[in-house]
Design an enzyme around this catalytic site. Structure first.
Site, PDB file in Angstrom:
ATOM      1  N   CYS A 199       0.823  -1.213   0.000  1.00  0.00           N
ATOM      2  CA  CYS A 199       0.000   0.000   0.000  1.00  0.00           C
ATOM      3  C   CYS A 199       0.853   1.257   0.000  1.00  0.00           C
ATOM      4  O   CYS A 199       0.685   2.152  -0.832  1.00  0.00           O
ATOM      5  CB  CYS A 199      -0.934  -0.023   1.208  1.00  0.00           C
ATOM      6  SG  CYS A 199      -1.770   1.519   1.511  1.00  0.00           S
TER       7      CYS A 199
ATOM      8  N   CYS B 260      -1.653   1.727  -3.014  1.00  0.00           N
ATOM      9  CA  CYS B 260      -2.631   2.800  -2.765  1.00  0.00           C
ATOM     10  C   CYS B 260      -2.031   4.203  -2.768  1.00  0.00           C
ATOM     11  O   CYS B 260      -2.568   5.108  -3.413  1.00  0.00           O
ATOM     12  CB  CYS B 260      -3.323   2.606  -1.421  1.00  0.00           C
ATOM     13  SG  CYS B 260      -3.459   0.903  -0.854  1.00  0.00           S
TER      14      CYS B 260
ATOM     15  N   LYS C 174      -0.172   5.420  -6.025  1.00  0.00           N
ATOM     16  CA  LYS C 174      -1.232   5.403  -7.052  1.00  0.00           C
ATOM     17  C   LYS C 174      -2.151   6.602  -6.917  1.00  0.00           C
ATOM     18  O   LYS C 174      -2.459   7.301  -7.872  1.00  0.00           O
ATOM     19  CB  LYS C 174      -1.977   4.073  -6.929  1.00  0.00           C
ATOM     20  CG  LYS C 174      -3.194   3.840  -7.771  1.00  0.00           C
ATOM     21  CD  LYS C 174      -4.492   4.417  -7.284  1.00  0.00           C
ATOM     22  CE  LYS C 174      -5.045   3.881  -6.007  1.00  0.00           C
ATOM     23  NZ  LYS C 174      -5.547   2.529  -6.057  1.00  0.00           N
TER      24      LYS C 174
ATOM     25  N   TYR D 263      -8.421  -3.551 -11.783  1.00  0.00           N
ATOM     26  CA  TYR D 263      -8.484  -2.149 -11.358  1.00  0.00           C
ATOM     27  C   TYR D 263      -7.104  -1.515 -11.386  1.00  0.00           C
ATOM     28  O   TYR D 263      -6.958  -0.342 -11.734  1.00  0.00           O
ATOM     29  CB  TYR D 263      -9.168  -1.992  -9.984  1.00  0.00           C
ATOM     30  CG  TYR D 263      -8.319  -2.247  -8.764  1.00  0.00           C
ATOM     31  CD1 TYR D 263      -7.563  -1.232  -8.197  1.00  0.00           C
ATOM     32  CD2 TYR D 263      -8.291  -3.492  -8.158  1.00  0.00           C
ATOM     33  CE1 TYR D 263      -6.790  -1.452  -7.057  1.00  0.00           C
ATOM     34  CE2 TYR D 263      -7.536  -3.732  -7.034  1.00  0.00           C
ATOM     35  CZ  TYR D 263      -6.779  -2.709  -6.487  1.00  0.00           C
ATOM     36  OH  TYR D 263      -6.014  -2.935  -5.371  1.00  0.00           O
TER      37      TYR D 263
ATOM     38  N   GLU E 147      -6.494   1.859 -13.426  1.00  0.00           N
ATOM     39  CA  GLU E 147      -6.019   3.030 -12.672  1.00  0.00           C
ATOM     40  C   GLU E 147      -4.712   3.551 -13.258  1.00  0.00           C
ATOM     41  O   GLU E 147      -4.551   4.760 -13.467  1.00  0.00           O
ATOM     42  CB  GLU E 147      -5.826   2.673 -11.199  1.00  0.00           C
ATOM     43  CG  GLU E 147      -7.137   2.458 -10.451  1.00  0.00           C
ATOM     44  CD  GLU E 147      -6.946   2.101  -8.982  1.00  0.00           C
ATOM     45  OE1 GLU E 147      -7.896   2.257  -8.209  1.00  0.00           O
ATOM     46  OE2 GLU E 147      -5.834   1.652  -8.613  1.00  0.00           O
TER      47      GLU E 147
ATOM     48  N   HIS F 102     -27.077  19.882  -1.420  1.00  0.00           N
ATOM     49  CA  HIS F 102     -27.096  20.498  -2.733  1.00  0.00           C
ATOM     50  C   HIS F 102     -26.153  21.692  -2.778  1.00  0.00           C
ATOM     51  O   HIS F 102     -26.098  22.443  -1.805  1.00  0.00           O
ATOM     52  CB  HIS F 102     -28.537  20.966  -3.043  1.00  0.00           C
ATOM     53  CG  HIS F 102     -28.683  21.515  -4.414  1.00  0.00           C
ATOM     54  ND1 HIS F 102     -28.629  20.727  -5.536  1.00  0.00           N
ATOM     55  CD2 HIS F 102     -28.870  22.799  -4.830  1.00  0.00           C
ATOM     56  CE1 HIS F 102     -28.790  21.495  -6.603  1.00  0.00           C
ATOM     57  NE2 HIS F 102     -28.934  22.754  -6.198  1.00  0.00           N
TER      58      HIS F 102
ATOM     59  N   GLU G 234     -25.828  13.857  -3.799  1.00  0.00           N
ATOM     60  CA  GLU G 234     -27.282  13.990  -3.649  1.00  0.00           C
ATOM     61  C   GLU G 234     -28.022  13.158  -4.694  1.00  0.00           C
ATOM     62  O   GLU G 234     -29.171  12.779  -4.500  1.00  0.00           O
ATOM     63  CB  GLU G 234     -27.732  15.466  -3.708  1.00  0.00           C
ATOM     64  CG  GLU G 234     -27.589  16.123  -5.068  1.00  0.00           C
ATOM     65  CD  GLU G 234     -28.135  17.554  -5.098  1.00  0.00           C
ATOM     66  OE1 GLU G 234     -29.177  17.816  -4.479  1.00  0.00           O
ATOM     67  OE2 GLU G 234     -27.505  18.398  -5.767  1.00  0.00           O
TER      68      GLU G 234
HETATM   69  C1  FAD Z   1      -1.188  -0.747  -7.587  1.00  0.00           C
HETATM   70  C2  FAD Z   1      -2.003  -1.079  -6.384  1.00  0.00           C
HETATM   71  C3  FAD Z   1      -2.948  -0.197  -5.927  1.00  0.00           C
HETATM   72  C4  FAD Z   1      -3.692  -0.481  -4.804  1.00  0.00           C
HETATM   73  N1  FAD Z   1      -4.628   0.417  -4.389  1.00  0.00           N
HETATM   74  C5  FAD Z   1      -5.371   0.171  -3.301  1.00  0.00           C
HETATM   75  C6  FAD Z   1      -6.327   1.111  -2.845  1.00  0.00           C
HETATM   76  O1  FAD Z   1      -6.512   2.162  -3.451  1.00  0.00           O
HETATM   77  N2  FAD Z   1      -7.024   0.818  -1.722  1.00  0.00           N
HETATM   78  C7  FAD Z   1      -6.835  -0.356  -1.031  1.00  0.00           C
HETATM   79  O2  FAD Z   1      -7.499  -0.557  -0.007  1.00  0.00           O
HETATM   80  N3  FAD Z   1      -5.946  -1.283  -1.451  1.00  0.00           N
HETATM   81  C8  FAD Z   1      -5.206  -1.040  -2.567  1.00  0.00           C
HETATM   82  N4  FAD Z   1      -4.273  -1.958  -2.982  1.00  0.00           N
HETATM   83  C9  FAD Z   1      -4.162  -3.241  -2.258  1.00  0.00           C
HETATM   84  C10 FAD Z   1      -3.334  -3.081  -0.956  1.00  0.00           C
HETATM   85  O3  FAD Z   1      -2.103  -2.492  -1.251  1.00  0.00           O
HETATM   86  C11 FAD Z   1      -3.139  -4.451  -0.344  1.00  0.00           C
HETATM   87  O4  FAD Z   1      -4.397  -5.068  -0.184  1.00  0.00           O
HETATM   88  C12 FAD Z   1      -2.464  -4.375   1.027  1.00  0.00           C
HETATM   89  O5  FAD Z   1      -1.232  -3.739   0.949  1.00  0.00           O
HETATM   90  C13 FAD Z   1      -2.293  -5.793   1.592  1.00  0.00           C
HETATM   91  O6  FAD Z   1      -1.648  -5.719   2.843  1.00  0.00           O
HETATM   92  P1  FAD Z   1      -0.920  -7.005   3.440  1.00  0.00           P
HETATM   93  O7  FAD Z   1      -0.546  -6.635   4.838  1.00  0.00           O
HETATM   94  O8  FAD Z   1      -1.732  -8.223   3.215  1.00  0.00           O
HETATM   95  O9  FAD Z   1       0.398  -7.197   2.536  1.00  0.00           O
HETATM   96  P2  FAD Z   1       1.485  -6.172   2.041  1.00  0.00           P
HETATM   97  O10 FAD Z   1       1.123  -4.789   2.291  1.00  0.00           O
HETATM   98  O11 FAD Z   1       1.773  -6.571   0.632  1.00  0.00           O
HETATM   99  O12 FAD Z   1       2.772  -6.474   2.943  1.00  0.00           O
HETATM  100  C14 FAD Z   1       3.452  -7.693   2.886  1.00  0.00           C
HETATM  101  C15 FAD Z   1       4.901  -7.440   3.301  1.00  0.00           C
HETATM  102  O13 FAD Z   1       5.531  -8.689   3.603  1.00  0.00           O
HETATM  103  C16 FAD Z   1       6.825  -8.696   3.014  1.00  0.00           C
HETATM  104  N5  FAD Z   1       7.225 -10.094   2.840  1.00  0.00           N
HETATM  105  C17 FAD Z   1       6.777 -10.998   1.949  1.00  0.00           C
HETATM  106  N6  FAD Z   1       7.367 -12.193   2.139  1.00  0.00           N
HETATM  107  C18 FAD Z   1       8.218 -12.034   3.198  1.00  0.00           C
HETATM  108  C19 FAD Z   1       9.118 -12.905   3.892  1.00  0.00           C
HETATM  109  N7  FAD Z   1       9.260 -14.188   3.537  1.00  0.00           N
HETATM  110  N8  FAD Z   1       9.835 -12.399   4.935  1.00  0.00           N
HETATM  111  C20 FAD Z   1       9.720 -11.106   5.305  1.00  0.00           C
HETATM  112  N9  FAD Z   1       8.876 -10.238   4.682  1.00  0.00           N
HETATM  113  C21 FAD Z   1       8.132 -10.697   3.654  1.00  0.00           C
HETATM  114  C22 FAD Z   1       6.600  -7.947   1.713  1.00  0.00           C
HETATM  115  O14 FAD Z   1       7.803  -7.490   1.126  1.00  0.00           O
HETATM  116  C23 FAD Z   1       5.723  -6.808   2.199  1.00  0.00           C
HETATM  117  O15 FAD Z   1       6.494  -5.754   2.698  1.00  0.00           O
HETATM  118  C24 FAD Z   1      -3.487  -1.694  -4.107  1.00  0.00           C
HETATM  119  C25 FAD Z   1      -2.532  -2.624  -4.564  1.00  0.00           C
HETATM  120  C26 FAD Z   1      -1.791  -2.319  -5.688  1.00  0.00           C
HETATM  121  C27 FAD Z   1      -0.772  -3.320  -6.177  1.00  0.00           C
END
Ligand code: FAD
Length: 498
Positions: free
Chosen positions: A86, A91, A94, A228, A232, A473, A478
């Site tokens: 994110c 997010c 973006k 999306y 986007e 309004h 609305e």
């Molecule tokens: C382009 C884009 C736009 C988005 N826009 C929106 C939006 O507008 N609104 C919204 O609500 N959501 C949006 N999302 C989705 C949102 O970013 C994700 O749903 C959210 O970040 C998921 O959180 P998470 O904690 O599951 O994983 P993440 O935030 O992905 O975090 C996982 C972390 O774990 C780390 N990791 C992975 N494997 C290991 C390992 N073995 N050891 C140590 N660390 C590890 C990764 O590097 C990462 O830092 C968007 C996603 C993308 C790709």
């Protein structure tokens, strides 16, 4: 950048850990743990939206917590800091780039309102990218400070399980660290999918993991996909003046209301984004001048065609980060079809003290606020006096295309599938009390509008209650409360539908 940032405002059993360079590899490491010295109550793998929220909440409840986070560079070499998808490649950047594109439109309109704006207006990618990247780096720092303030121990290591209570993490330097815990939360998110079967795809293509960190403009861009993320990205690239084409195999915004999705696409098309429908790329070659020649096939006619682009961006879905965690070894089950971790309503995996939250967990929406709330609630169930479960019904979301699309509840297709066509009028139940099943808004500030209505839907708003709500309004919102169910659902969908 301040202006850009403003646009967003919007008692469990103890366990042992030790950290040191381990000469004996994983076997040696496993032996070491048995002789370990210190305890953590909770170990979180993944410092993204869900993982950080869970870790901070557990620490606030007085527990000893560690978070491990490691970013594997993208195939193009892009890497970033703490905070997950994110903050770094989702997010936040973006929305800022979306805002940059919207500002361009406003500057174009400004002279109608009496502003004298020198023409032609120009957009500078370098300036925007630098500002966005600096803002993201400030958020990375903010996350580190928050962890420190709450006494959550942070390790920048890539973790994998060596036994049910122990993970081994490897740092960039190769140094190994062992951490063992009573409770372990997997919150490793996902990464963009590459179509590795297509020649040149991995070598020359980029993804959303790269686009926000490009120092130079991507130039003429082919966005492959109709998710999306695809729309986007194509929307803001077009909005800042770049020649942008979307190549899509089938329907836009799968899973979203299809009437609204078509309107999103039509609006993009009328504002300069080109669409290649029913097409699939078959090969990418780099030309001597550095441009990319893309060959694709029209699935209906079977004909092949080519085009030249500066950048090809794959936005064809995401793969959960479960491959490197050694889950099989410890008995954590995944769905073999999509590699997501199978969890129950309490986020428990097939191993009772191992949990999964956020994008990596099966059946969860891939959204930041759901990952955050799930993380907090899990920590409260584990270490507080709570048994509250995360409710995934009526989660609102917004697609930040040039004309934004916000929605909460069911799409019309889902409403019909769940309740039968004869029981549905618009996206409401036809019979009293005419419960609103879904609300869909297309227009400016759709996220802000939808967030407000989401509370009503969550409280079980009926069609009659929405109609009795007085509008503000003049606003776009609305229009929602002015909609009337007609005999043949003849609403004007260009603004809203519920
Ligand atoms: C382009 C884009 C736009 C988005 N826009 C929106 C939006 O507008 N609104 C919204 O609500 N959501 C949006 N999302 C989705 C949102 O970013 C994700 O749903 C959210 O970040 C998921 O959180 P998470 O904690 O599951 O994983 P993440 O935030 O992905 O975090 C996982 C972390 O774990 C780390 N990791 C992975 N494997 C290991 C390992 N073995 N050891 C140590 N660390 C590890 C990764 O590097 C990462 O830092 C968007 C996603 C993308 C790709």
């Amino acid at each position: 950048m301040a202006a850009m940032a403003a646009a967003l405002r919007g008692p469990g059993r103890r366990f042992r850990w030790r950290t040191q360079a381990l000469a004996g590899g994983v076997r040696g490491a496993a032996r070491g743990v048995a002789a370990g010295q210190q305890d953590y109550d909770l170990l979180v793998i993944g410092g993204g939206s869900g993982g950080l929220a869970c870790a901070k909440e557990a620490a606030q409840l007085g527990r000893k917590v560690a978070v491990v986070d490691y970013v594997e560079p993208s195939p193009q070499g892009t890497k970033w800091g703490l905070g997950g998808t994110c903050v770094n490649v989702g997010c936040i950047p973006k929305k800022l780039m979306h805002q940059a594109a919207l500002l361009g439109g406003m500057i174009q309109d400004a002279h109608h309102y009496g502003w004298e704006v020198a023409q032609p207006i120009r957009h500078d990618w370098r300036k925007m990218a630098e500002a966005v990247q600096n803002h993201v780096k400030s958020l990375n720092w903010g996350h580190r400070v928050q962890l420190q303030d709450r006494k959550v121990k942070y390790f920048n290591i890539k973790a994998s399980f060596i036994n049910k209570h122990t993970v081994c993490g490897i740092a960039k330097s190769g140094k190994e660290t062992l951490l063992s815990a009573d409770h372990i939360v997997i919150a490793t998110g996902g990464r963009p999918r590459y179509p590795t079967h297509i020649e040149g795809a991995l070598e020359y293509g980029i993804t959303s993991d790269d686009i926000f960190w490009l120092k130079e403009s991507p130039g003429k861009t082919l966005v492959v996909g109709a998710s999306y993320v695809a729309l986007e990205c194509a929307g803001f690239l077009t909005g800042i003046g770049l020649d942008t084409t979307v190549m899509m195999r089938s329907i836009p915004l799968r899973g979203f209301d299809q009437q609204m999705s078509s309107l999103v696409m039509e609006h993009m098309e009328s504002h300069g984004t080109q669409f290649l429908r029913g097409c699939i790329p078959t090969c990418i070659k780099k030309l001597p001048d550095g441009q990319l020649q893309v060959t694709w096939e029209d699935r209906t006619s079977g004909k092949k065609d080519t085009g030249i682009f500066d950048t090809v961006l794959w936005a064809i879905g995401r793969i959960p980060e479960t491959r490197n965690l050694n889950l099989k070894e410890v008995g954590v089950n995944i769905n073999p079809e999509n590699q997501k971790i199978i969890v129950d309503a309490q986020d428990i995996t097939s191993v009772p003290h191992i949990y999964a939250i956020g994008d990596v967990a099966e059946g969860r929406p891939e959204l930041t606020p759901t990952a955050i709330m799930a993380g907090k609630l899990l920590a409260q169930r584990l270490f507080g006096q709570s048994s509250d479960l995360m409710d995934y019904n009526n989660v609102p979301t917004t697609v930040f295309t040039p004309l934004e699309y916000g929605c909460v509840g069911l799409s019309e297709e889902e409403a019909v599938a769940h309740h039968g066509q004869e029981h549905i009028e618009m996206v409401c139940l036809r019979e009293p009390p005419q419960l609103v099943l879904g609300l869909h808004f297309l227009g400016p500030n759709a996220g802000e509008v939808t967030q407000g209505f989401a509370l009503g839907i969550k409280c079980g708003a009926s069609y009659a209650q929405v109609m009795r709500t007085v509008g503000i309004h003049p606003t776009c919102s609305e229009e929602v409360v002015k909609l009337r169910i007609s005999k043949r659902s003849g609403l004007d969908p260009t603004v809203t539908g519920c």
